[in-house]
Design a protein around this motif. Structure first.
Motif, PDB file in Angstrom:
ATOM      1  N   ALA A  85       7.239 -15.138 -50.852  1.00 62.33           N
ATOM      2  CA  ALA A  85       7.992 -16.149 -50.102  1.00 62.33           C
ATOM      3  C   ALA A  85       9.476 -15.829 -50.005  1.00 62.33           C
ATOM      4  O   ALA A  85      10.132 -16.164 -49.010  1.00 62.33           O
ATOM      5  CB  ALA A  85       7.794 -17.518 -50.739  1.00 62.33           C
ATOM      6  N   SER A  86      10.039 -15.170 -51.017  1.00 61.11           N
ATOM      7  CA  SER A  86      11.489 -14.904 -51.033  1.00 61.11           C
ATOM      8  C   SER A  86      11.859 -13.539 -50.463  1.00 61.11           C
ATOM      9  O   SER A  86      13.038 -13.179 -50.435  1.00 61.11           O
ATOM     10  CB  SER A  86      12.014 -15.015 -52.468  1.00 61.11           C
ATOM     11  OG  SER A  86      11.374 -14.076 -53.316  1.00 61.11           O
ATOM     12  N   ARG A  87      10.879 -12.787 -49.994  1.00 56.01           N
ATOM     13  CA  ARG A  87      11.177 -11.462 -49.435  1.00 56.01           C
ATOM     14  C   ARG A  87      11.591 -11.558 -47.975  1.00 56.01           C
ATOM     15  O   ARG A  87      11.265 -12.509 -47.269  1.00 56.01           O
ATOM     16  CB  ARG A  87       9.958 -10.541 -49.562  1.00 56.01           C
ATOM     17  CG  ARG A  87       9.610 -10.178 -50.997  1.00 56.01           C
ATOM     18  CD  ARG A  87       8.544  -9.109 -51.017  1.00 56.01           C
ATOM     19  NE  ARG A  87       8.168  -8.743 -52.379  1.00 56.01           N
ATOM     20  CZ  ARG A  87       7.308  -7.788 -52.684  1.00 56.01           C
ATOM     21  NH1 ARG A  87       6.715  -7.086 -51.713  1.00 56.01           N
ATOM     22  NH2 ARG A  87       7.014  -7.514 -53.935  1.00 56.01           N
ATOM     23  N   LYS A  88      12.280 -10.523 -47.501  1.00 53.63           N
ATOM     24  CA  LYS A  88      12.650 -10.396 -46.089  1.00 53.63           C
ATOM     25  C   LYS A  88      11.554  -9.572 -45.377  1.00 53.63           C
ATOM     26  O   LYS A  88      10.843  -8.782 -46.016  1.00 53.63           O
ATOM     27  CB  LYS A  88      13.993  -9.678 -45.950  1.00 53.63           C
ATOM     28  CG  LYS A  88      15.161 -10.385 -46.654  1.00 53.63           C
ATOM     29  CD  LYS A  88      15.647 -11.561 -45.843  1.00 53.63           C
ATOM     30  CE  LYS A  88      16.840 -12.235 -46.515  1.00 53.63           C
ATOM     31  NZ  LYS A  88      18.048 -11.385 -46.549  1.00 53.63           N
ATOM     32  N   PRO A  89      11.413  -9.721 -44.066  1.00 52.73           N
ATOM     33  CA  PRO A  89      10.387  -8.967 -43.324  1.00 52.73           C
ATOM     34  C   PRO A  89      10.426  -7.459 -43.557  1.00 52.73           C
ATOM     35  O   PRO A  89       9.390  -6.806 -43.604  1.00 52.73           O
ATOM     36  CB  PRO A  89      10.692  -9.320 -41.867  1.00 52.73           C
ATOM     37  CG  PRO A  89      11.274 -10.690 -41.940  1.00 52.73           C
ATOM     38  CD  PRO A  89      12.091 -10.699 -43.200  1.00 52.73           C
ATOM     39  N   ALA A  90      11.638  -6.889 -43.714  1.00 54.55           N
ATOM     40  CA  ALA A  90      11.761  -5.439 -43.912  1.00 54.55           C
ATOM     41  C   ALA A  90      11.139  -4.978 -45.223  1.00 54.55           C
ATOM     42  O   ALA A  90      10.845  -3.791 -45.391  1.00 54.55           O
ATOM     43  CB  ALA A  90      13.230  -5.036 -43.874  1.00 54.55           C
ATOM     44  N   GLN A  91      10.925  -5.902 -46.161  1.00 55.11           N
ATOM     45  CA  GLN A  91      10.342  -5.561 -47.455  1.00 55.11           C
ATOM     46  C   GLN A  91       8.823  -5.709 -47.464  1.00 55.11           C
ATOM     47  O   GLN A  91       8.197  -5.550 -48.507  1.00 55.11           O
ATOM     48  CB  GLN A  91      10.945  -6.463 -48.536  1.00 55.11           C
ATOM     49  CG  GLN A  91      12.444  -6.294 -48.714  1.00 55.11           C
ATOM     50  CD  GLN A  91      13.030  -7.346 -49.640  1.00 55.11           C
ATOM     51  OE1 GLN A  91      12.956  -8.548 -49.384  1.00 55.11           O
ATOM     52  NE2 GLN A  91      13.594  -6.889 -50.750  1.00 55.11           N
ATOM     53  N   LEU A  92       8.237  -5.992 -46.302  1.00 54.54           N
ATOM     54  CA  LEU A  92       6.797  -6.231 -46.198  1.00 54.54           C
ATOM     55  C   LEU A  92       6.109  -5.113 -45.429  1.00 54.54           C
ATOM     56  O   LEU A  92       6.729  -4.421 -44.622  1.00 54.54           O
ATOM     57  CB  LEU A  92       6.536  -7.564 -45.487  1.00 54.54           C
ATOM     58  CG  LEU A  92       7.159  -8.824 -46.092  1.00 54.54           C
ATOM     59  CD1 LEU A  92       6.879 -10.014 -45.188  1.00 54.54           C
ATOM     60  CD2 LEU A  92       6.644  -9.068 -47.504  1.00 54.54           C
ATOM     61  N   SER A  93       4.814  -4.965 -45.665  1.00 53.37           N
ATOM     62  CA  SER A  93       4.004  -4.017 -44.890  1.00 53.37           C
ATOM     63  C   SER A  93       3.684  -4.627 -43.532  1.00 53.37           C
ATOM     64  O   SER A  93       3.921  -5.819 -43.297  1.00 53.37           O
ATOM     65  CB  SER A  93       2.703  -3.714 -45.643  1.00 53.37           C
ATOM     66  OG  SER A  93       1.872  -4.872 -45.672  1.00 53.37           O
ATOM     67  N   GLY A  94       3.122  -3.809 -42.644  1.00 50.62           N
ATOM     68  CA  GLY A  94       2.757  -4.302 -41.313  1.00 50.62           C
ATOM     69  C   GLY A  94       1.765  -5.442 -41.373  1.00 50.62           C
ATOM     70  O   GLY A  94       1.892  -6.435 -40.648  1.00 50.62           O
ATOM     71  N   GLY A  95       0.763  -5.314 -42.245  1.00 48.24           N
ATOM     72  CA  GLY A  95      -0.230  -6.374 -42.387  1.00 48.24           C
ATOM     73  C   GLY A  95       0.368  -7.660 -42.916  1.00 48.24           C
ATOM     74  O   GLY A  95       0.001  -8.764 -42.493  1.00 48.24           O
ATOM     75  N   GLN A  96       1.329  -7.536 -43.842  1.00 49.42           N
ATOM     76  CA  GLN A  96       1.983  -8.721 -44.393  1.00 49.42           C
ATOM     77  C   GLN A  96       2.866  -9.402 -43.351  1.00 49.42           C
ATOM     78  O   GLN A  96       2.918 -10.632 -43.274  1.00 49.42           O
ATOM     79  CB  GLN A  96       2.797  -8.331 -45.626  1.00 49.42           C
ATOM     80  CG  GLN A  96       1.935  -7.974 -46.837  1.00 49.42           C
ATOM     81  CD  GLN A  96       2.742  -7.358 -47.956  1.00 49.42           C
ATOM     82  OE1 GLN A  96       3.799  -6.759 -47.737  1.00 49.42           O
ATOM     83  NE2 GLN A  96       2.238  -7.477 -49.183  1.00 49.42           N
ATOM     84  N   ARG A  97       3.558  -8.614 -42.534  1.00 49.54           N
ATOM     85  CA  ARG A  97       4.386  -9.207 -41.473  1.00 49.54           C
ATOM     86  C   ARG A  97       3.518  -9.956 -40.469  1.00 49.54           C
ATOM     87  O   ARG A  97       3.902 -11.000 -39.950  1.00 49.54           O
ATOM     88  CB  ARG A  97       5.205  -8.115 -40.767  1.00 49.54           C
ATOM     89  CG  ARG A  97       6.382  -7.611 -41.595  1.00 49.54           C
ATOM     90  CD  ARG A  97       7.372  -6.840 -40.740  1.00 49.54           C
ATOM     91  NE  ARG A  97       6.828  -5.573 -40.279  1.00 49.54           N
ATOM     92  CZ  ARG A  97       6.943  -4.430 -40.939  1.00 49.54           C
ATOM     93  NH1 ARG A  97       7.571  -4.394 -42.108  1.00 49.54           N
ATOM     94  NH2 ARG A  97       6.433  -3.318 -40.453  1.00 49.54           N
ATOM     95  N   GLN A  98       2.337  -9.382 -40.229  1.00 51.24           N
ATOM     96  CA  GLN A  98       1.425 -10.053 -39.314  1.00 51.24           C
ATOM     97  C   GLN A  98       0.982 -11.390 -39.885  1.00 51.24           C
ATOM     98  O   GLN A  98       0.848 -12.386 -39.167  1.00 51.24           O
ATOM     99  CB  GLN A  98       0.209  -9.139 -39.048  1.00 51.24           C
ATOM    100  CG  GLN A  98      -0.576  -9.523 -37.823  1.00 51.24           C
ATOM    101  CD  GLN A  98      -1.925 -10.114 -38.176  1.00 51.24           C
ATOM    102  OE1 GLN A  98      -2.182 -10.471 -39.321  1.00 51.24           O
ATOM    103  NE2 GLN A  98      -2.778 -10.239 -37.199  1.00 51.24           N
ATOM    104  N   ARG A  99       0.796 -11.466 -41.183  1.00 51.06           N
ATOM    105  CA  ARG A  99       0.410 -12.724 -41.824  1.00 51.06           C
ATOM    106  C   ARG A  99       1.540 -13.749 -41.767  1.00 51.06           C
ATOM    107  O   ARG A  99       1.288 -14.950 -41.626  1.00 51.06           O
ATOM    108  CB  ARG A  99       0.014 -12.476 -43.286  1.00 51.06           C
ATOM    109  CG  ARG A  99      -1.250 -11.649 -43.434  1.00 51.06           C
ATOM    110  CD  ARG A  99      -1.646 -11.529 -44.881  1.00 51.06           C
ATOM    111  NE  ARG A  99      -2.705 -10.549 -45.064  1.00 51.06           N
ATOM    112  CZ  ARG A  99      -3.486 -10.510 -46.131  1.00 51.06           C
ATOM    113  NH1 ARG A  99      -3.332 -11.395 -47.099  1.00 51.06           N
ATOM    114  NH2 ARG A  99      -4.425  -9.598 -46.235  1.00 51.06           N
TER     115      ARG A  99
END
Length: 349
Positions: free
Chosen positions: A125-139
């Motif tokens: 919840a506290s991460r920024k989009p750049a710190q996520l994988s493609g699948g996580q950004r999609q979620r």
């Protein structure tokens, strides 16, 4: 729930949509499938409110949807690019729409927490989009779309930015999520496998027209037009004329077995379609079948694809067999199929 009636849209000399009519039921996962430029995204944008049709009606639960501004429609749109705010955390991205509605902080916190739990992102919840994988950004994009509890969720090529393994995982996730939240999903895609695995029903588009609306199995096994037969999955196609029997009359191969989808006038132009997994390979000495030579054998793990050159046919026939094939390139074989495993359709549709 959603009724699209006679919708047309042109851009200069280009007809994007030509008298399109569809009905989508409550709680359904509905796919708009077709090649690039066929009009499916234009239809999605009309439903969302970003385009205005030249003609036709769109109603949601009987109410005129076209009379409402985009922000007044009980609809969420998930963009192909996800369009996440890079400077915001996951929680802030998801909460943004609720904050714009001026809901209380307590309700926003509760709803954001619930939806992040649903999509499995509570720990991020506290991460920024750049710190996520493609699948996580999609979620995150999905969570932001469903947190407002829309009546209808529109998804424009939602998985196109993901690699094959992640895409397969997210297809299962989307299906699970749709059942869990109970929202009607309408997805635009050019990926046949994606549409077949996700949707309850599929509308196949071609040049601004709907060629067929059906459940995935019926669409695959009983295509009703040459375009659908050629576009949805691999197919072996033979041109000829209707014979008045369960066979296609071909100038090159004589009578080819197949089941007509509708009653066809004998002598009228027709097309026979048979799926690769329905084609059998037989020894060259077999009494029945079309003689050919094996050009290539490709192994894909659970299935092997065998390409067979049949003299007189414009392109090699594709045969699919389970597991590794014992047939080698260069072998002389015969290909055959049962009448009930091939469909015959008119070519003027």
């Amino acid at each position: 729930m959603l009724k699209i009636d006679g919708v047309s849209r042109t851009f200069g000399n280009v007809t994007a949509l030509d008298d399109v009519s569809l009905q989508i039921e409550q709680g359904e996962f509905f796919a708009l499938l077709g090649p690039s430029g066929c009009g499916k995204t234009t239809l999605l944008r009309i439903v969302a409110g970003f385009e205005t049709p030249d003609a036709g009606k769109v109603t949601l639960d009987g109410d005129d949807l076209l009379a409402k501004a985009p922000n007044r429609r009980p609809i969420s749109l998930m963009f192909q690019s996800y369009a996440l705010f890079p400077h915001m955390t996951v929680a802030k991205n998801v909460a943004y729409g609720l904050e714009r509605e001026r809901l209380s902080r307590q309700e926003i916190k509760q709803r954001v927490g619930e939806v992040l739990e649903t999509v499995g992102l509570s720990q991020h919840a506290s991460r920024k989009p750049a710190q996520l994988s493609g699948g996580q950004r999609q979620r995150v994009a999905l969570a932001r779309s469903i947190v407002k509890r829309p009546r209808l969720l529109l998804l424009d090529e939602p998985l196109s930015a993901l690699d094959k393994k992640v895409r397969a995982d997210m297809q299962l996730e989307l299906k699970r999520l749709q059942h869990e939240v109970g929202i009607t999903f309408v997805v635009v895609t050019h990926d046949q496998e994606e549409a077949m695995s996700l949707a309850d029903r599929i509308a196949v588009f071609d040049s601004g027209k709907v060629r067929q609306v059906d459940e995935p199995v019926a669409l695959y096994e009983r295509p009703r037009s040459p375009f659908v037969a050629d576009f949805v999955g691999a197919n072996n196609l033979f041109r000829g004329t209707a014979s008045g029997m369960e066979a296609l009359k071909s100038d090159e191969f004589g009578m080819l077995p197949g089941a007509p989808l509708t009653e066809l006038v004998a002598g009228s132009a027709a097309l026979l379609a048979v799926r690769p997994e329905k084609v059998e390979l037989a020894d060259e000495s077999a009494v029945r079948g079309l003689a050919g030579n094996v050009l290539d054998v490709s192994f894909y793990g659970g299935v092997s694809h065998i390409s067979v050159d049949v003299p007189g046919h414009p392109k090699p026939l594709l045969v699919a067999v389970q597991g590794a094939s014992t047939v080698q390139a260069g072998a002389k074989v015969k290909v055959r199929w049962k009448a009930q495993d091939a469909v015959i359709m008119a070519v003027d549709r």
